[in-house]
Design a protein around this motif. Structure first.
Motif, short mmCIF file in Angstrom:
data_model
loop_
_atom_site.label_atom_id
_atom_site.label_comp_id
_atom_site.label_asym_id
_atom_site.label_seq_id
_atom_site.Cartn_x
_atom_site.Cartn_y
_atom_site.Cartn_z
N THR A 71 51.14 34.05 34.80
CA THR A 71 51.56 35.52 34.16
C THR A 71 50.73 35.67 32.87
OG1 THR A 71 53.51 34.03 33.10
CG2 THR A 71 53.85 35.08 35.11
N GLY A 72 50.61 36.91 32.64
CA GLY A 72 49.76 37.45 31.58
C GLY A 72 48.57 37.02 31.38
N CYS A 73 47.94 36.95 32.54
CA CYS A 73 46.48 36.17 32.62
C CYS A 73 45.55 37.19 31.81
CB CYS A 73 45.90 36.42 34.15
SG CYS A 73 44.35 35.53 34.20
N GLY A 74 44.76 36.73 30.95
CA GLY A 74 43.67 37.40 30.28
C GLY A 74 42.54 37.71 30.84
N ALA A 75 42.04 37.04 31.95
CA ALA A 75 40.92 37.45 32.87
C ALA A 75 41.40 38.49 33.54
CB ALA A 75 40.65 36.19 33.58
N VAL A 76 42.60 38.89 34.07
CA VAL A 76 43.08 39.89 35.01
C VAL A 76 43.00 41.01 34.01
CG1 VAL A 76 45.05 40.72 36.33
CG2 VAL A 76 44.18 38.34 36.68
N THR A 77 43.48 40.80 32.81
CA THR A 77 43.72 41.77 31.95
C THR A 77 42.61 42.42 31.48
OG1 THR A 77 45.94 40.93 30.86
CG2 THR A 77 44.84 42.54 29.51
N ALA A 78 41.41 41.70 31.22
CA ALA A 78 39.97 42.18 30.94
C ALA A 78 39.52 42.78 32.17
CB ALA A 78 39.14 40.95 30.54
N ALA A 79 39.74 42.43 33.18
CA ALA A 79 39.39 43.16 34.53
C ALA A 79 40.00 44.43 34.79
CB ALA A 79 39.44 42.43 35.84
N TYR A 80 40.95 44.54 34.38
CA TYR A 80 42.19 45.79 34.52
C TYR A 80 41.32 46.77 33.30
CZ TYR A 80 46.02 49.16 33.71
OH TYR A 80 46.77 49.95 33.60
N TRP B 136 32.44 36.60 35.11
CA TRP B 136 33.41 36.43 35.82
C TRP B 136 34.56 37.40 35.85
CZ3 TRP B 136 33.91 32.34 39.09
CH2 TRP B 136 32.81 31.09 39.11
N VAL B 137 34.72 38.07 34.81
CA VAL B 137 35.43 39.27 34.65
C VAL B 137 35.05 40.24 35.62
CG1 VAL B 137 36.48 41.16 33.15
CG2 VAL B 137 36.42 38.94 32.34
N GLU B 138 33.93 40.54 35.59
CA GLU B 138 33.23 41.57 36.56
C GLU B 138 33.45 41.24 38.08
OE1 GLU B 138 29.20 44.18 36.39
OE2 GLU B 138 29.00 42.44 35.65
N LEU B 139 33.35 39.88 38.62
CA LEU B 139 33.89 39.52 39.86
C LEU B 139 35.02 39.85 40.21
CD1 LEU B 139 32.19 36.14 39.95
CD2 LEU B 139 31.35 38.08 41.28
N LEU B 140 35.95 39.99 39.08
CA LEU B 140 37.49 40.44 39.40
C LEU B 140 37.60 41.96 39.55
CD1 LEU B 140 39.73 38.01 37.18
CD2 LEU B 140 39.64 38.12 39.85
N VAL B 141 36.76 42.57 38.92
CA VAL B 141 37.11 44.15 38.81
C VAL B 141 37.01 44.85 40.16
CG1 VAL B 141 35.75 46.33 38.12
CG2 VAL B 141 35.89 44.51 36.50
N PRO B 142 36.68 44.43 41.35
CA PRO B 142 36.70 45.19 42.64
C PRO B 142 38.10 44.81 43.01
CG PRO B 142 34.46 44.36 42.57
CD PRO B 142 35.43 43.65 41.35
N VAL B 143 38.51 43.76 42.91
CA VAL B 143 40.00 42.91 43.16
C VAL B 143 40.99 44.04 42.43
CG1 VAL B 143 41.65 41.17 43.41
CG2 VAL B 143 39.04 40.81 43.56
N VAL B 144 40.70 44.22 41.25
CA VAL B 144 41.67 45.17 40.65
C VAL B 144 41.78 46.38 41.02
CG1 VAL B 144 42.39 46.11 38.31
CG2 VAL B 144 41.92 43.57 38.56
N GLU B 145 40.53 46.91 41.05
CA GLU B 145 40.43 48.27 41.81
C GLU B 145 41.06 48.52 43.10
OE1 GLU B 145 36.32 49.57 39.70
OE2 GLU B 145 35.99 48.69 41.73
N GLU B 146 40.97 47.62 43.82
CA GLU B 146 41.52 47.70 45.42
C GLU B 146 42.98 47.61 45.05
OE1 GLU B 146 42.13 44.73 48.92
OE2 GLU B 146 40.04 45.32 48.61
N ALA B 147 43.50 46.64 44.32
CA ALA B 147 44.87 46.50 43.85
C ALA B 147 45.68 47.89 43.43
CB ALA B 147 44.99 45.40 43.10
N LEU B 148 44.92 48.59 42.76
CA LEU B 148 45.34 49.69 41.96
C LEU B 148 45.58 50.92 43.02
CD1 LEU B 148 43.53 49.84 38.54
CD2 LEU B 148 45.97 49.18 39.06
N GLU B 149 44.59 50.69 44.21
CA GLU B 149 44.72 51.84 45.28
C GLU B 149 45.46 51.46 46.49
OE1 GLU B 149 43.19 54.55 45.20
OE2 GLU B 149 42.37 54.64 43.23
#
Length: 235
Positions: free
Chosen positions: A104-113, A130-143
């Protein structure tokens, strides 16, 4: 000791306590090799105690790679490959289970968001990678329709944390069998030290088992006494 080395002194003192507190023959069964039961890939956050969360009493039980955002992959010339720290115990020590552990409260996920919604990568380059590798995951999640994008940011982040855990496990399941064996058990957890999933801080909540994400189905895979550990912010 020079005041500039206060941290070093703390490390030395802590290791002294560790050494003096070890039972006799603590390393007796693992002197010449290791056969850990599980490899747990966690976020490299100082609030996530990788071995202690499982209550391990001795060495050699849990293989513990970690990185920013508990990611199971690495980038190899633009191609995502399964991380070597995760694969080593599977291929060379007989480990037959993986646990992907977000928190919970992950800083990496927050940065990717933040990056996915128009902000900048945090820097320096080693972090941004490493944050950039998470960005597509976040984008897909938001959609995906699974994230309540009208909620406050902390709730969005925690939903994204769970989504990322599920996504990482699915990446492993989709890998070729000669990389990730088909009979490998793959679990996903969210470690909650903020009381997001329930009142018990430090509980690892089970959110996916071998691709299954429906809590009503997952609960059948755990003993009745652990039913409350099966929770989801998405399903």
């Amino acid at each position: 000791m020079d005041a500039d080395h206060d941290v070093l002194e703390e490390l030395l003192a802590g290791n002294e306590r560790h050494v003096t507190g070890l039972p006799e023959e603590y390393f007796g069964t693992v002197q010449t090799g290791q056969e850990p039961d599980v490899v747990t890939i966690c976020c490299s956050d100082s609030r996530v105690p990788q071995e202690r969360m499982w209550g391990t009493d001795g060495p050699g039980t849990v293989f513990t790679p970690s990185n920013i955002g508990n990611q199971v992959w690495d980038d190899d010339a633009g191609e995502r490959i399964v991380d070597g720290g995760l694969l080593y115990p599977i291929h060379h020590t007989g480990t037959d289970a993986v646990a992907v552990v977000g928190h919970t409260g992950c800083g990496a996920v927050t940065a990717a968001y933040n990056a996915a919604t128009g902000g900048d990568l945090p820097g320096p380059a080693g972090v941004s990678k490493w944050v950039e590798l998470l960005v597509p995951v976040v984008e897909e999640a938001l959609e995906s329709g699974l994230i309540d994008t009208d909620a406050d940011e902390s709730q969005i982040i925690n939903q994204l944390v769970e989504y990322n855990v599920e996504y990482q496990t699915q990446f492993l399941r989709a890998a070729d069998d000669d990389v990730v064996p088909a009979d490998l058990d793959i679990y996903g957890f969210v470690y909650d030290f903020q009381g997001v999933y329930g009142d018990e801080h430090g509980r690892a909540y089970l959110v996916t088992v071998n691709g299954e994400t429906d809590p009503d189905v997952i609960v059948d895979d755990v003993p009745d006494s652990y039913d409350a550990t099966v929770r989801s912010l998405l399903h």
